[in-house]
Structure formats: C-alpha cells, structure tokens
Design a protein around this motif. Sequence first.
Motif, PDB file in Angstrom:
ATOM      1  N   LEU A  89       0.834  -1.194   0.000  1.00  0.00           N
ATOM      2  CA  LEU A  89       0.000   0.000   0.000  1.00  0.00           C
ATOM      3  C   LEU A  89       0.873   1.249   0.000  1.00  0.00           C
ATOM      4  O   LEU A  89       1.846   1.343   0.749  1.00  0.00           O
ATOM      5  CB  LEU A  89      -0.911   0.035   1.223  1.00  0.00           C
ATOM      6  CG  LEU A  89      -2.297  -0.614   1.077  1.00  0.00           C
ATOM      7  CD1 LEU A  89      -2.166  -2.114   0.962  1.00  0.00           C
ATOM      8  CD2 LEU A  89      -3.191  -0.239   2.253  1.00  0.00           C
ATOM      9  N   SER A  90       0.536   2.202  -0.820  1.00  0.00           N
ATOM     10  CA  SER A  90       1.203   3.496  -0.812  1.00  0.00           C
ATOM     11  C   SER A  90       0.658   4.338   0.342  1.00  0.00           C
ATOM     12  O   SER A  90      -0.378   4.010   0.943  1.00  0.00           O
ATOM     13  CB  SER A  90       0.957   4.224  -2.135  1.00  0.00           C
ATOM     14  OG  SER A  90      -0.433   4.498  -2.284  1.00  0.00           O
ATOM     15  N   ASN A  91       1.325   5.435   0.656  1.00  0.00           N
ATOM     16  CA  ASN A  91       0.827   6.343   1.694  1.00  0.00           C
ATOM     17  C   ASN A  91      -0.535   6.903   1.325  1.00  0.00           C
ATOM     18  O   ASN A  91      -1.404   7.107   2.186  1.00  0.00           O
ATOM     19  CB  ASN A  91       1.834   7.479   1.919  1.00  0.00           C
ATOM     20  CG  ASN A  91       3.109   6.997   2.579  1.00  0.00           C
ATOM     21  OD1 ASN A  91       3.113   6.002   3.307  1.00  0.00           O
ATOM     22  ND2 ASN A  91       4.208   7.692   2.326  1.00  0.00           N
ATOM     23  N   GLU A  92      -0.740   7.140   0.028  1.00  0.00           N
ATOM     24  CA  GLU A  92      -2.029   7.647  -0.435  1.00  0.00           C
ATOM     25  C   GLU A  92      -3.140   6.633  -0.176  1.00  0.00           C
ATOM     26  O   GLU A  92      -4.257   6.996   0.223  1.00  0.00           O
ATOM     27  CB  GLU A  92      -1.951   7.964  -1.932  1.00  0.00           C
ATOM     28  CG  GLU A  92      -3.206   8.621  -2.498  1.00  0.00           C
ATOM     29  CD  GLU A  92      -3.155   8.808  -4.009  1.00  0.00           C
ATOM     30  OE1 GLU A  92      -4.058   9.460  -4.547  1.00  0.00           O
ATOM     31  OE2 GLU A  92      -2.212   8.286  -4.647  1.00  0.00           O
ATOM     32  N   MET A  93      -2.845   5.350  -0.374  1.00  0.00           N
ATOM     33  CA  MET A  93      -3.840   4.307  -0.121  1.00  0.00           C
ATOM     34  C   MET A  93      -4.155   4.209   1.362  1.00  0.00           C
ATOM     35  O   MET A  93      -5.321   4.047   1.757  1.00  0.00           O
ATOM     36  CB  MET A  93      -3.329   2.961  -0.654  1.00  0.00           C
ATOM     37  CG  MET A  93      -3.186   2.901  -2.161  1.00  0.00           C
ATOM     38  SD  MET A  93      -2.342   1.387  -2.708  1.00  0.00           S
ATOM     39  CE  MET A  93      -3.624   0.153  -2.455  1.00  0.00           C
ATOM     40  N   LYS A  94      -3.137   4.304   2.207  1.00  0.00           N
ATOM     41  CA  LYS A  94      -3.355   4.245   3.656  1.00  0.00           C
ATOM     42  C   LYS A  94      -4.199   5.419   4.124  1.00  0.00           C
ATOM     43  O   LYS A  94      -5.082   5.268   4.979  1.00  0.00           O
ATOM     44  CB  LYS A  94      -2.013   4.216   4.372  1.00  0.00           C
ATOM     45  CG  LYS A  94      -1.219   2.933   4.138  1.00  0.00           C
ATOM     46  CD  LYS A  94       0.156   2.995   4.786  1.00  0.00           C
ATOM     47  CE  LYS A  94       0.957   1.730   4.500  1.00  0.00           C
ATOM     48  NZ  LYS A  94       2.327   1.798   5.073  1.00  0.00           N
ATOM     49  N   HIS A  95      -3.955   6.598   3.567  1.00  0.00           N
ATOM     50  CA  HIS A  95      -4.756   7.772   3.923  1.00  0.00           C
ATOM     51  C   HIS A  95      -6.198   7.588   3.482  1.00  0.00           C
ATOM     52  O   HIS A  95      -7.145   7.965   4.204  1.00  0.00           O
ATOM     53  CB  HIS A  95      -4.154   9.030   3.275  1.00  0.00           C
ATOM     54  CG  HIS A  95      -4.900  10.287   3.615  1.00  0.00           C
ATOM     55  ND1 HIS A  95      -5.967  10.752   2.856  1.00  0.00           N
ATOM     56  CD2 HIS A  95      -4.749  11.165   4.647  1.00  0.00           C
ATOM     57  CE1 HIS A  95      -6.435  11.856   3.400  1.00  0.00           C
ATOM     58  NE2 HIS A  95      -5.719  12.134   4.475  1.00  0.00           N
TER      59      HIS A  95
END
Length: 381
Positions: free
Chosen positions: A49-55
């Motif tokens: 997961l990218s940081n954008e996905m986690k957000h």
Amino acid sequence: MRNGGVLLFSMLLAACATAPVPERAEDLFRDHLFSAPSERISGDSVFALSNEMKHYLRADIAGQLLGKDPRRGLIDALYDKSQLKLEYDAEITRNASQTFAARAGNCLSLVIMTAAFAKEIGLPIRYQRVFVDDAWSRSGDMYFASSHVNLTLGMGHIADRVIDYDSAPMTIDFLQPESMRGRRMRVIGEETIVAMYMNNRAAESLALGKLNDAYWWAREAIERDPRFLSSYNTLGVIYRHHGNLQEADQVLKHVLELEPANTEVMSNLALVFNDEGRVAESKALTRKLEQLQPYPPFHFFNLGLTAMRNGDFKTAKDLFAKEVDRDAYYHEFRFWLAAAYLGLGEVEQARAQLAIALENSTTRKEHELYTAKLDRIRSYH
C-alpha cells in the motif's frame, strides 16, 4: 502458422495450472544471455500500500468501513462511480499502488488492489479460478490467451471490533453476473496471483521489444510459483525472440512433458522447430495441433484480413462474423466486421458493429480510436 508466438496472459485474468511441481526449474534459466533489467523485478511490491492508499483507508472511507459490513463498505468505496471512479484499462498490468494512483487497471490489477486493501483491514481473502473459455486478443503478431479468476472476501477482525468469521463470504467478480451463472471455480493460492502478475509483465515487456525485462519477469514468475506453467510458455517465447532456439526448445518440451495436449505450447514449439530447420518435425507437430484445434484462435480473422486486402468485402464479412460467433465481445472482431460492412456500403450495420467495438474496448487508446471512427460514420448521410 502463427509467426509471433502464443502467450498465456491475464488480459482478463490468467489461468492456473494443475500439474505437479516441475523439477529443477532453475535448469531452464539462462541469466548470462540477458542484460540487467531496466527496473526492479520483484514481487514484494505487488500488494504494498502506498501512503495515499493508507490515507484513503484511514481518513476518506474509515466511517463506511466501520458500518455493519466492512466488505460492502470497501467494495462501494472502490467501485461505486460516485467515489473512487476506477476505470477499466487493459493496456498494462499494474500493482496495487499503481492501480490506485492511476485510478485504472485491468481485471488482475483490480483484484490485486482490492486484495491489498482487504488485507490491510484484516479481511480474509480467497482467490478462485473460474472455468470459462479462454478469451483471445493480439498485439502485433503475438496472440494472448486470457482466463479468469475472482476474489472472495470473508469476515474477520477490523479495528477493535470482532465480526462473525462464519458469515457468508462475498465474491467480487468483474464479469457480468449472467456469464458467471453455473460456472465451476477452484481455489488458488496468492503465489499464483503473483506469478500471474509477473507473467503479464513479461508478456507486456516482450510485446514492447524489451526482451531483457521480459526474461527477468518470466524468471521471477516461475520462481514465485513453479506450478503456473503459463510462465514457462512465456519464457520459451522470449528465448525464441531472443534467438536462443535451443533454450526455447528445452523449455517448451519441458511443459509438454507435463501437459502433452497444451495447444499454445505446441504451437510455439512448432515455430521453434521451423526456425531450427527441423521442417518435418514442425509439420508433424502442426498436424497434431490441427487435430486438437482445427480452427485456432484468429483463424477466420486472419483470412478475413486477407479478403479485405483483396477487396472481397462479402467474404471478409462472413469470416469476421465467424470469429464474432466464437468471441462475441472482442472489440477487434467487431471493428473489422464494421469495416467490411462499410466496404459493402451497409452503413447502418457498420455503425452498429462499431458501437459494440467501442463498448467493449479495453484501453483508453482503443476507446479514442473507435469513438473517432464512429463519429466519422455518423456524419455519413
């Protein structure tokens, strides 16, 4: 005879082999023949997961995931047109983070991204192969066979709440429900999904002429799941295009020892025999292949293209119609059937076929092409 080779490819989603684990798969690798890849070849990032996905999980959709059924909340968040607005795009296979960033992907990419989110919130996942007829497509002189898998989400722990693990599972599928009715399914492992992803990347690299990258992707696919024999077939095609006929011969024969009636591999091996000057063996294998598969994929289509070049639009129309009868939703068959109708002056029929091609286009490039063609036909009086 096909010139470019046949690849098993997940334009929808690739199939899973059932043969025993091949012994000494590493004996089939020839690393010294290929330069280093232009990018990192690894399976570690497939579900990352990218940081954008986690957000997106923790801020944008946290509320709906804490509802009565987090599976439904996740599905709505990803596939409801009023939320993420994902598009179907079969041009390349993306990993989870790339699919999310692009807001687009083919079916395999969408399954991978969905699984990545599901794992992050603690939902059990099951992958299934669905037994449907292979769909075929082409890129230049290469042909791609596509099979299908889907994804089932179970119930489990999410945040601090414990949800009934025995609740009915929920299956996500990217085919129309009516086409799935009565189909048999078999559970496959995540290592096969990763191998499918890598085999796709290998096939895509090969289609672009990036033989070094193609080799390393196919090699890693085999390492990840030695039972997924499609990757060996891809490796054999890569060797042939790289000029390594002996190695191609070895890999393809290895698969035929496990699956003696594998028509894709037989077709590729016949090409290798012909390249090696073993014409009699190539013809013998081709005769055997014709017995197993009298009219291979794209058989009538290629004859139709010849008829079009000769200006015989009536024959071309009949031949393209035969391919449509075998694969009603492949856009290129519909496009060329429209061209044949246009050659016959049957504008309304041409317009109808082109509209179907547009509806079933799988990449943005195809969509733009068919839209432009359809607009042009609509201007006819």
